[in-house]
Design an enzyme around this catalytic site. Structure first.
Site, PDB file in Angstrom:
ATOM      1  N   HIS A 124      -4.476  11.766 -18.925  1.00 48.30           N
ATOM      2  CA  HIS A 124      -4.604  11.394 -17.485  1.00 48.30           C
ATOM      3  C   HIS A 124      -6.063  11.769 -16.892  1.00 48.30           C
ATOM      4  O   HIS A 124      -6.351  12.881 -17.393  1.00 48.30           O
ATOM      5  CB  HIS A 124      -3.682  11.911 -16.579  1.00 48.30           C
ATOM      6  CG  HIS A 124      -3.631  11.181 -15.166  1.00 48.30           C
ATOM      7  ND1 HIS A 124      -4.062  10.112 -15.103  1.00 48.30           N
ATOM      8  CD2 HIS A 124      -2.851  11.477 -14.137  1.00 48.30           C
ATOM      9  CE1 HIS A 124      -3.684   9.419 -13.685  1.00 48.30           C
ATOM     10  NE2 HIS A 124      -2.771  10.569 -13.276  1.00 48.30           N
ATOM     11  N   GLU A 212       0.795   2.890  -9.686  1.00 52.89           N
ATOM     12  CA  GLU A 212       1.911   3.439  -9.484  1.00 52.89           C
ATOM     13  C   GLU A 212       2.416   3.552  -8.013  1.00 52.89           C
ATOM     14  O   GLU A 212       3.700   3.580  -7.736  1.00 52.89           O
ATOM     15  CB  GLU A 212       1.969   4.974 -10.461  1.00 52.89           C
ATOM     16  CG  GLU A 212       1.413   5.991  -9.703  1.00 52.89           C
ATOM     17  CD  GLU A 212       0.976   7.166 -10.815  1.00 52.89           C
ATOM     18  OE1 GLU A 212       1.483   7.088 -11.858  1.00 52.89           O
ATOM     19  OE2 GLU A 212       0.341   8.212 -10.191  1.00 52.89           O
ATOM     20  N   GLU A 248      18.689  -9.891 -10.864  1.00 55.82           N
ATOM     21  CA  GLU A 248      18.086 -11.309 -11.420  1.00 55.82           C
ATOM     22  C   GLU A 248      16.766 -10.880 -12.160  1.00 55.82           C
ATOM     23  O   GLU A 248      16.416 -11.538 -13.005  1.00 55.82           O
ATOM     24  CB  GLU A 248      18.174 -12.371 -10.515  1.00 55.82           C
ATOM     25  CG  GLU A 248      17.738 -13.716 -11.287  1.00 55.82           C
ATOM     26  CD  GLU A 248      17.936 -14.957 -10.330  1.00 55.82           C
ATOM     27  OE1 GLU A 248      18.738 -15.132  -9.561  1.00 55.82           O
ATOM     28  OE2 GLU A 248      17.282 -15.903 -10.687  1.00 55.82           O
TER      29      GLU A 248
HETATM   30  N1  NAP Z   1       5.241  10.909 -17.497  1.00 49.09           N
HETATM   31  C1  NAP Z   1       4.690   9.987 -18.271  1.00 49.09           C
HETATM   32  O1  NAP Z   1       5.351   9.387 -19.018  1.00 49.09           O
HETATM   33  C2  NAP Z   1       3.161   9.903 -18.404  1.00 49.09           C
HETATM   34  C3  NAP Z   1       2.479   8.791 -18.705  1.00 49.09           C
HETATM   35  C4  NAP Z   1       1.169   8.844 -18.798  1.00 49.09           C
HETATM   36  C5  NAP Z   1       0.574   9.898 -18.618  1.00 49.09           C
HETATM   37  N2  NAP Z   1       0.951  11.104 -18.321  1.00 49.09           N
HETATM   38  C6  NAP Z   1       0.286  12.291 -18.171  1.00 49.09           C
HETATM   39  O2  NAP Z   1       0.836  13.255 -19.070  1.00 49.09           O
HETATM   40  C7  NAP Z   1       0.532  14.657 -18.552  1.00 49.09           C
HETATM   41  C8  NAP Z   1       1.921  15.126 -18.495  1.00 49.09           C
HETATM   42  O3  NAP Z   1       2.909  14.400 -17.742  1.00 49.09           O
HETATM   43  P1  NAP Z   1       4.388  14.618 -17.904  1.00 49.09           P
HETATM   44  O4  NAP Z   1       4.706  13.502 -17.185  1.00 49.09           O
HETATM   45  O5  NAP Z   1       4.819  14.568 -19.265  1.00 49.09           O
HETATM   46  O6  NAP Z   1       4.719  16.003 -17.077  1.00 49.09           O
HETATM   47  P2  NAP Z   1       6.048  16.629 -16.778  1.00 49.09           P
HETATM   48  O7  NAP Z   1       7.026  15.874 -17.577  1.00 49.09           O
HETATM   49  O8  NAP Z   1       6.012  16.845 -15.616  1.00 49.09           O
HETATM   50  O9  NAP Z   1       5.873  17.961 -18.014  1.00 49.09           O
HETATM   51  C9  NAP Z   1       6.110  19.210 -17.491  1.00 49.09           C
HETATM   52  C10 NAP Z   1       5.593  20.211 -18.587  1.00 49.09           C
HETATM   53  O10 NAP Z   1       4.707  21.025 -17.872  1.00 49.09           O
HETATM   54  C11 NAP Z   1       5.556  22.224 -17.862  1.00 49.09           C
HETATM   55  N3  NAP Z   1       5.262  23.113 -16.691  1.00 49.09           N
HETATM   56  C12 NAP Z   1       5.392  22.362 -15.289  1.00 49.09           C
HETATM   57  N4  NAP Z   1       5.058  23.183 -14.537  1.00 49.09           N
HETATM   58  C13 NAP Z   1       4.816  24.618 -15.291  1.00 49.09           C
HETATM   59  C14 NAP Z   1       4.459  25.854 -14.842  1.00 49.09           C
HETATM   60  N5  NAP Z   1       4.275  26.180 -13.660  1.00 49.09           N
HETATM   61  N6  NAP Z   1       3.943  26.823 -16.072  1.00 49.09           N
HETATM   62  C15 NAP Z   1       4.244  26.174 -17.122  1.00 49.09           C
HETATM   63  N7  NAP Z   1       4.656  24.956 -17.390  1.00 49.09           N
HETATM   64  C16 NAP Z   1       4.986  24.166 -16.503  1.00 49.09           C
HETATM   65  C17 NAP Z   1       6.834  21.759 -18.128  1.00 49.09           C
HETATM   66  O11 NAP Z   1       7.740  22.781 -18.487  1.00 49.09           O
HETATM   67  P3  NAP Z   1       9.163  23.207 -18.098  1.00 49.09           P
HETATM   68  O12 NAP Z   1       9.936  21.804 -18.503  1.00 49.09           O
HETATM   69  O13 NAP Z   1       9.619  24.332 -18.650  1.00 49.09           O
HETATM   70  O14 NAP Z   1       9.016  22.902 -16.550  1.00 49.09           O
HETATM   71  C18 NAP Z   1       6.743  20.857 -19.031  1.00 49.09           C
HETATM   72  O15 NAP Z   1       6.461  21.120 -20.256  1.00 49.09           O
HETATM   73  C19 NAP Z   1       0.083  14.362 -17.164  1.00 49.09           C
HETATM   74  O16 NAP Z   1      -1.218  14.574 -17.137  1.00 49.09           O
HETATM   75  C20 NAP Z   1       0.490  13.103 -16.753  1.00 49.09           C
HETATM   76  O17 NAP Z   1      -0.355  12.544 -15.673  1.00 49.09           O
HETATM   77  C21 NAP Z   1       2.441  10.996 -18.134  1.00 49.09           C
END
Ligand code: NAP
Length: 348
Positions: A124, A212, A248
């Protein structure tokens, strides 16, 4: 790169034919790709790379469901799965896939491990584009680039397993080694992208935040809710209102749009439906245009990023999100949806 004509505008697209997996493996053969974060993107990208023969390790905090998931997915603690800091130290390419808010919190640790020649990879443009707010300013001696799959990490994995690729954007922000472009292209192929569309960090994040909030998620729920409410107020049953608003569309019409475009979907509907849709779509466009303008302006000013940083940095952000998701789930429209879905053969 293949030159493709998009509605009269020429764009360059990287294909798997011109940059095959073998080439990606060759480019990445001496790299340790550290996927930091095992949330939604982490699993898709790490598993696809692993299956594609890339030397990939995962960095994830312990005592978390995500750690357990990485173990269940075959990453071995101490061999291919580490605490975040250890993975940061081992990785030559750091795939920074913590949530956007957690990326801010961890930045000072990540920065310490960005020694010259390493690469910092994002999915991102958020952290870099809004760096006045995130503080994410990488050292000059590292490559900085992104591959942003245009879909959920779950879809990235599913499509990979079906031998299909999800489209991704890619961008180079900083080329310190002279190899940033081949490194990012190789990673784009290795994570399972079908086609790689070139952009820059700012454009990626502006379009993503607008999309989004708009048609992909926010606007679609908004128009569903508006239509459902009008049907209900006029005496239609929940099932009728739901079927004519959502079911649908998702079950019958959107697959046709995905297959061959809107006119193809229209052409496969009755002439009555076509007449109505052709008469009304421009009115919907004109009515919502000002809102989309307002949305884009809010994104461009950084207001959307600020709001996201503020709300997702709070310790109880997950609980708060869950309250709002529950409200949606428990609205009459989505309760009706649950009942309609329960009738599908696969749920019986
Ligand atoms: N979601 C998608 O499909 C998607 C699509 C395109 C791009 N992106 C981009 O990809 C990147 C990752 O997104 P994501 O959606 O995969 O993120 P996510 O599901 O929210 O992943 C969170 C990750 O961050 C960790 N985390 C969260 N808070 C934390 C903290 N305070 N300290 C340490 N670890 C922490 C989580 O660990 P825990 O589980 O232990 O909390 C988990 O490993 C972002 O830049 C997003 O914009 C995402």
């Amino acid at each position: 790169m293949a030159k493709l004509n998009f509605g009269g505008v020429e764009e360059h697209v990287v294909t798997r034919e011109e940059f095959p997996l073998q080439k990606a493996q060759e480019v990445l053969k001496d790299e340790v790709v550290a996927v930091i974060g095992y949330g939604v993107q982490g699993p898709g990208q790490a598993l696809n790379q692993k299956d594609n023969g890339i030397n990939v390790i995962v960095g994830q905090r312990k005592n978390s469901k995500s750690w357990d998931k990485a173990v269940a997915d075959g990453f071995v603690p101490g061999e291919t799965l580490f605490e975040i800091e250890e993975a940061l130290q081992k990785g030559t390419i750091i795939c920074y896939l913590l949530s956007d808010a957690a990326q801010i919190e961890y930045w000072s640790k990540v920065k310490q491990h960005l020694t010259p020649g390493k690469a910092l990879y994002f999915s991102h443009g958020f952290g870099i584009t809004f760096n006045e707010r995130t503080g994410i300013v990488p050292p000059a001696e590292v490559d900085v680039f992104l591959v942003a799959p245009k879909g959920s990490g779950t879809s990235l994995r599913r499509m990979f397993l079906q031998n299909r690729g999800l489209n991704s954007s890619f961008a180079v922000y900083q080329d310190a080694t002279g190899k940033a472009r081949e490194r990012v292209t190789a990673l784009g192929i290795a994570i399972g992208s079908g086609y790689l569309f070139e952009t820059d960090f700012k454009k990626e994040v502006f379009s993503d935040l607008a999309g989004e909030r708009g048609t992909l998620m926010g606007a679609v729920q908004g128009i569903f809710a508006a239509q459902y409410d009008v049907l209900r107020k006029n005496g239609h049953s929940p099932s009728e209102a739901f079927n004519e608003t959502v079911e649908e569309l998702t079950q019958s019409l959107m697959p046709l749009v995905a297959e061959n475009g809107m006119d193809w979907m229209y052409a496969n509907c009755s002439t009555t439906a076509q007449r109505g849709a052709l008469d009304w779509w421009k009115r919907f466009r004109d009515a919502t245009s000002p809102l989309f303008e307002e949305l884009y302006e809010s994104v461009a000013k950084g207001d959307e990023a600020q709001r996201s940083i503020e709300s997702n940095s709070k310790p109880d952000y997950r609980e708060k999100l869950e309250v709002e998701l529950t409200e949606l789930r428990e609205s009459e429209m989505w309760r009706a949806g649950k009942t309609v879905r329960s009738l599908r053969p696969e749920n019986n």
